[in-house]
Design a protein around this motif. Structure first.
Motif, PDB file in Angstrom:
ATOM      1  N   LEU A 285      -5.616  43.329  72.034  1.00 34.22           N
ATOM      2  CA  LEU A 285      -6.309  44.606  71.958  1.00 34.22           C
ATOM      3  C   LEU A 285      -6.397  45.000  70.486  1.00 34.22           C
ATOM      4  O   LEU A 285      -5.395  44.981  69.770  1.00 34.22           O
ATOM      5  CB  LEU A 285      -5.531  45.664  72.751  1.00 34.22           C
TER       6      LEU A 285
ATOM      7  N   ASN B 292      -7.715  47.814  67.568  1.00 37.94           N
ATOM      8  CA  ASN B 292      -8.220  49.125  67.166  1.00 37.94           C
ATOM      9  C   ASN B 292      -8.469  49.084  65.653  1.00 37.94           C
ATOM     10  O   ASN B 292      -7.538  48.874  64.863  1.00 37.94           O
ATOM     11  CB  ASN B 292      -7.215  50.231  67.495  1.00 37.94           C
TER      12      ASN B 292
ATOM     13  N   SER C 165      -9.809  50.941  62.352  1.00 37.97           N
ATOM     14  CA  SER C 165     -10.122  52.227  61.713  1.00 37.97           C
ATOM     15  C   SER C 165     -10.821  51.961  60.386  1.00 37.97           C
ATOM     16  O   SER C 165     -10.262  51.319  59.498  1.00 37.97           O
ATOM     17  CB  SER C 165      -8.835  53.028  61.486  1.00 37.97           C
TER      18      SER C 165
ATOM     19  N   GLU D 192     -24.361  52.419  65.599  1.00 39.52           N
ATOM     20  CA  GLU D 192     -24.127  51.763  66.885  1.00 39.52           C
ATOM     21  C   GLU D 192     -24.478  50.282  66.823  1.00 39.52           C
ATOM     22  O   GLU D 192     -23.738  49.421  67.319  1.00 39.52           O
ATOM     23  CB  GLU D 192     -24.953  52.452  67.976  1.00 39.52           C
TER      24      GLU D 192
ATOM     25  N   SER E 246     -21.753  47.216  67.039  1.00 44.45           N
ATOM     26  CA  SER E 246     -21.924  46.237  68.113  1.00 44.45           C
ATOM     27  C   SER E 246     -21.955  44.816  67.551  1.00 44.45           C
ATOM     28  O   SER E 246     -21.346  43.895  68.112  1.00 44.45           O
ATOM     29  CB  SER E 246     -23.211  46.526  68.881  1.00 44.45           C
TER      30      SER E 246
ATOM     31  N   THR F 209     -18.390  43.895  66.398  1.00 46.70           N
ATOM     32  CA  THR F 209     -17.526  43.640  67.552  1.00 46.70           C
ATOM     33  C   THR F 209     -17.792  42.253  68.149  1.00 46.70           C
ATOM     34  O   THR F 209     -16.858  41.504  68.452  1.00 46.70           O
ATOM     35  CB  THR F 209     -17.745  44.714  68.634  1.00 46.70           C
TER      36      THR F 209
ATOM     37  N   ARG G 248     -10.714  43.192  73.698  1.00 47.51           N
ATOM     38  CA  ARG G 248     -11.236  44.565  73.615  1.00 47.51           C
ATOM     39  C   ARG G 248     -11.137  45.045  72.173  1.00 47.51           C
ATOM     40  O   ARG G 248     -10.114  44.848  71.514  1.00 47.51           O
ATOM     41  CB  ARG G 248     -10.433  45.504  74.529  1.00 47.51           C
ATOM     42  N   VAL G 249     -12.227  45.692  71.707  1.00 46.02           N
ATOM     43  CA  VAL G 249     -12.282  46.198  70.335  1.00 46.02           C
ATOM     44  C   VAL G 249     -12.676  47.664  70.363  1.00 46.02           C
ATOM     45  O   VAL G 249     -13.680  48.042  70.984  1.00 46.02           O
ATOM     46  CB  VAL G 249     -13.304  45.406  69.481  1.00 46.02           C
ATOM     47  N   PHE G 250     -11.880  48.480  69.702  1.00 45.27           N
ATOM     48  CA  PHE G 250     -12.188  49.902  69.538  1.00 45.27           C
ATOM     49  C   PHE G 250     -12.310  50.182  68.049  1.00 45.27           C
ATOM     50  O   PHE G 250     -11.376  49.895  67.280  1.00 45.27           O
ATOM     51  CB  PHE G 250     -11.098  50.775  70.155  1.00 45.27           C
TER      52      PHE G 250
ATOM     53  N   GLU H 220     -12.730  52.981  65.221  1.00 51.34           N
ATOM     54  CA  GLU H 220     -12.574  54.395  64.925  1.00 51.34           C
ATOM     55  C   GLU H 220     -13.226  54.660  63.570  1.00 51.34           C
ATOM     56  O   GLU H 220     -12.775  54.169  62.539  1.00 51.34           O
ATOM     57  CB  GLU H 220     -11.088  54.765  64.870  1.00 51.34           C
TER      58      GLU H 220
END
Length: 302
Positions: free
Chosen positions: A256, A258, A260, A273, A277, A280, A292-294, A296
């Protein structure tokens, strides 16, 4: 990786199951405490292989509303339970059996039977150990052995390897204890061997618990992956800087991420966006373990 893990576990399961039966038969015939401890040891190891197989099966359950990131950590939990089983059952009973034998020492009957069983056990256990060693070396790659154990995210490989290593040491100790008791006439060596076997199991369990604890809590990805992701962001002009690259293993093959980042000024929403995309998709392509990539997004401070 999952297929390799299962092969190692099945090899250990079959070997330990057969060895446990022969050891118990020998312990009943000869009355050896060391052999009884070895039988308990092999029985615990057999149960542990079943627990690891259970963990592998449960870890493959798909994500749902209660567990949105899947059940990958099941294998970490059951590996930790294996460590507890080795300590509580294997080490505890072996030490108890040894102390009981020291308090009431008795001669080992037909020690030749024990030698045969121990010899066969060394052969079968050696085969299982070698198989686990081969698979561990494949996963280790170019890393050092200590680093590989510390950084390995699939605990089934080193759990089985540690179990088999402890089993080989235990067989050697049992052999020495029975032999010393036979040739010196001092029956306490059988009980001492049982206690030493328990201590070996205890140390093994403590080390396994320590290693799996970090995985269970949530270890980060390999530093090379973290550095690679940070460097990868430099190829994208819309990123002005990276604040943090936070990763966590949700399972051996599930990272996972995240991320920033600081975005450059005066960017419209549609460009942001599209660029995120693209970033990612590239991260997931170059680092398949990242599922999964988040991202911030933070604005530059004035």
């Amino acid at each position: 990786m999952a297929a390799s893990s299962k092969k190692v576990i099945y090899a250990a399961l079959i070997g330990n199951g057969l060895i446990a039966i022969t050891k118990f038969i020998a312990s009943v015939i000869t009355g050896s405490s060391a052999m009884m401890s070895e039988g308990i040891h092999s029985t615990v190891d057999t149960g542990n292989q079943l627990l690891l197989l259970l963990g592998l099966k449960k870890s493959k359950k798909p994500a749902d509303k209660d567990y949105p990131f899947g059940h990958g950590k099941e294998i970490y939990f059951w590996s930790f339970i294996v460590a507890i089983m080795i300590f509580a059952v294997g080490a505890g009973i072996s030490i108890y059996e040894g102390i009981h034998s020291l308090m009431d020492p008795h001669p080992v009957q037909n020690p030749f039977i024990n030698y045969i069983v121990l010899g066969l056990a060394m052969i079968f256990e050696g085969f299982a150990w070698y198989f686990a060693w081969i698979e561990f070396n494949k996963a280790r790659g170019e890393r050092g052995y200590y680093e590989a154990i510390r950084k390995e995210k699939n605990p089934t490989l080193f759990v089985v390897l540690f179990e088999d290593s402890a089993a080989m040491l235990g067989l050697i100790v049992a052999f020495i204890g029975i032999a010393l008791g036979q040739y010196t006439g001092l029956h306490i060596f059988d009980g001492i061997a049982s206690i030493v076997i328990g201590l070996i199991l205890g140390v093994t369990a403590a080390w396994l618990a320590y290693e799996t604890k970090g995985l269970l809590i949530g270890e980060s990805a390999d530093p090379q992956i973290v550095t690679g992701i940070r460097n990868l962001t430099k190829d994208y002009n819309f990123i002005d800087g990276v604040n943090e690259v936070l990763t966590m293993h949700m399972g051996p093959n599930y990272i996972l991420l995240n991320l920033s980042v600081n975005l450059k000024d005066k960017m419209n929403v549609s460009n942001v966006e599209e660029n995120i995309s693209t970033l990612t998709s590239r991260i997931k392509k170059e680092y398949p373990l990242v599922k999964r990539v988040f991202v911030e997004a933070e604005e530059n401070n004035p």
